[in-house]
Design a protein around this motif. Sequence first.
Motif, PDB file in Angstrom:
ATOM      1  N   THR A 116       0.800  -1.231   0.000  1.00 38.57           N
ATOM      2  CA  THR A 116       0.000   0.000   0.000  1.00 38.57           C
ATOM      3  C   THR A 116       0.832   1.280   0.000  1.00 38.57           C
ATOM      4  N   VAL A 117       2.140   1.152   0.176  1.00 40.15           N
ATOM      5  CA  VAL A 117       2.971   2.348   0.345  1.00 40.15           C
ATOM      6  C   VAL A 117       4.090   2.403  -0.703  1.00 40.15           C
ATOM      7  N   HIS A 118       4.244   3.579  -1.317  1.00 37.23           N
ATOM      8  CA  HIS A 118       5.280   3.814  -2.316  1.00 37.23           C
ATOM      9  C   HIS A 118       6.669   3.846  -1.669  1.00 37.23           C
ATOM     10  N   THR A 119       7.612   3.153  -2.275  1.00 37.48           N
ATOM     11  CA  THR A 119       8.968   3.172  -1.734  1.00 37.48           C
ATOM     12  C   THR A 119       9.982   3.609  -2.787  1.00 37.48           C
ATOM     13  N   GLY A 120       9.499   4.038  -3.936  1.00 35.07           N
ATOM     14  CA  GLY A 120      10.414   4.340  -5.046  1.00 35.07           C
ATOM     15  C   GLY A 120      10.779   5.807  -5.149  1.00 35.07           C
ATOM     16  N   LYS A 121      11.009   6.216  -6.384  1.00 36.36           N
ATOM     17  CA  LYS A 121      11.472   7.566  -6.707  1.00 36.36           C
ATOM     18  C   LYS A 121      10.595   8.645  -6.093  1.00 36.36           C
ATOM     19  N   VAL A 122      11.225   9.769  -5.780  1.00 32.32           N
ATOM     20  CA  VAL A 122      10.536  10.908  -5.190  1.00 32.32           C
ATOM     21  C   VAL A 122      10.903  12.127  -6.026  1.00 32.32           C
ATOM     22  N   PRO A 123       9.938  12.989  -6.357  1.00 35.67           N
ATOM     23  CA  PRO A 123      10.286  14.164  -7.181  1.00 35.67           C
ATOM     24  C   PRO A 123      11.367  15.001  -6.511  1.00 35.67           C
ATOM     25  N   LEU A 124      12.355  15.432  -7.275  1.00 31.97           N
ATOM     26  CA  LEU A 124      13.498  16.139  -6.704  1.00 31.97           C
ATOM     27  C   LEU A 124      13.088  17.432  -5.992  1.00 31.97           C
ATOM     28  N   ARG A 125      12.194  18.184  -6.640  1.00 28.73           N
ATOM     29  CA  ARG A 125      11.888  19.522  -6.151  1.00 28.73           C
ATOM     30  C   ARG A 125      11.032  19.499  -4.880  1.00 28.73           C
ATOM     31  N   VAL A 126       9.948  18.724  -4.911  1.00 26.75           N
ATOM     32  CA  VAL A 126       9.046  18.724  -3.754  1.00 26.75           C
ATOM     33  C   VAL A 126       9.345  17.601  -2.771  1.00 26.75           C
ATOM     34  N   ILE A 130      10.274  14.266   2.147  1.00 23.43           N
ATOM     35  CA  ILE A 130      10.009  12.827   2.129  1.00 23.43           C
ATOM     36  C   ILE A 130      11.314  12.051   2.252  1.00 23.43           C
ATOM     37  N   LYS A 133      12.461  12.124   5.802  1.00 23.64           N
ATOM     38  CA  LYS A 133      11.656  11.204   6.614  1.00 23.64           C
ATOM     39  C   LYS A 133      12.107   9.762   6.419  1.00 23.64           C
TER      40      LYS A 133
END
Lengths: 172, 355
Positions: A116-126, A130, A133
């Motif tokens: 249920t939870v994303h563990t991959g890439k995260v947008p660089l800017r925003v 995350i 955390k």
Amino acid sequence: MLCQECGKRPASLHFSKIVNGDKSEYHLCEACAREKGELIPGTSGGFSIHNLLSGLLNFEAVEQGKRTVNPESLRCEVCGMTYSQFSKLGRFGCSSCYKYFNNRLDPLFKRVHGSTVHTGKVPLRVGGEIKTKRQIETLKRRLQDSIDHEEFETAAQLRDQIRELERQITEH
Amino acid sequence: MNDLRFTEQPFSHWMRTAGNESEIVISSRVRIARNLQKHPFPLLATNQHLEEVQQELRQVLKDPRLKAYGVLHPIQLSETDDLNKKMLVEKHLISPSLANESRNGAVYISEDESLSIMVNEEDHLRIQCLYPGFQIKEAWEKASAVDDIFEDHVTYAFDDKRGYLTSCPTNVGTGLRASVMMHLPALVLTQQINRILSAVSQIGLTVRGIYGEGSEAMGNLFQISNQITLGQSEAEIIDNLRSVVLQIIGHEKAARERLMSESRLRVTDRVMRSFGILSYAAVIDSKEAAQRLSDVRLGINLGLIDGIAPQTMNELMVLTQPGFLYKSFNGKIEAGEMDMYRAKLIRQKLGKSLK
Ligand SMILES: [Zn+2]
Ligand SMILES: [Zn+2]
């Protein structure tokens, strides 16, 4: 291998469906798959994984509808899509639907993705916060580890690092 | 004005080059799905919204960093006729959904056709990278780099917990679909294919045959792709797919060796009969053509047939599809003549290579 549905034509579609973490296998010929609406996107029959999904969603709506909100009245305030429309279409109307339907999504994602939870890439800017955390979570796991192994000096260092990162977040 | 260069000729850059493990892996493809935070998804968006999405994304294309990927040629789907749409789909440059269902849909295709950026498909933005042979990691790296450039300019729909938000719940999280197209004739001939493919489908991967006009998997071509997009990182998804594909390559190679050591005569007979039929048939349907092309491709790989480049098989795979076939003969094909023209085109191609 023959199609498990008609037992006549050779099975040309092989896939698994995850239901509550259990994987069930399907071996179907295209004709039967089309009939069952379980074609995979991109095949000539079109986008019928949505039918498959909407089957899962409806099932869930019936199951939960008895004790919680009527799916007709659960609605995304931003785009206006109701939960019951979402279950029929198998598609969200906007990014806010994820927020308004949030309580219903865990069982659905568990079925489809086993998670249920994303563990991959995260947008660089925003994604700065995350990332911090996630870093904190990793450090906390290592902290617990070092306490378990009575490595107190390491534990103290890790605790300082965690405090520093938490301070960065609150200052933000 | 639309650029028609991509449907003028059947070869893509990737068909001419070999790529890794190209005897077994035809191509590697990565697609990532993204949406803009402030607009409804295309399903519910007004035409005005979709026009704004197009404008916003078009601005990003001016970013000089994108020059590294070559000139990007724009195509508006609303200004493209059905034949050209069909041919773009046959070359895997756009999805059937963008061709047939989109409103205000557009695609930007790089000169070498390895990158295509689809706008207003099921999601606002889909970045696709298509490479020859077994290069799934490279395809992911390139698509991800293009994704970073877009993210510099626009705000994506992203959630801490769910990741990248997509129109369909099957894409949420990474929005990543990675797929590898494999040619597995020896596993089919030795009847091991179903055992292997059902094992693959048990570990969160999807396998499907490549379909033509009929209903059966054609030409021993199989596409392996990830099914799960949430809860695994992109690196895990790619590594998982890579290691499974590597194992299948190993099985296919072993099966080929076994065929050559145990049934060389029968395999040679099968391959040469197919070569003969493709060289001299006057009429051939798409299903038979796919099967014979598969046999000949295997024959080339096994060293049983000389003088034909394996790339000719890639080219014929695309050329014998209805859209390209129609175009090859300047649209002069009447209903019912398709099979005759298909045979003619294959004869020409093989004849040329035999000179
Ligand atoms: Zn059947
Ligand atoms: Zn909504």
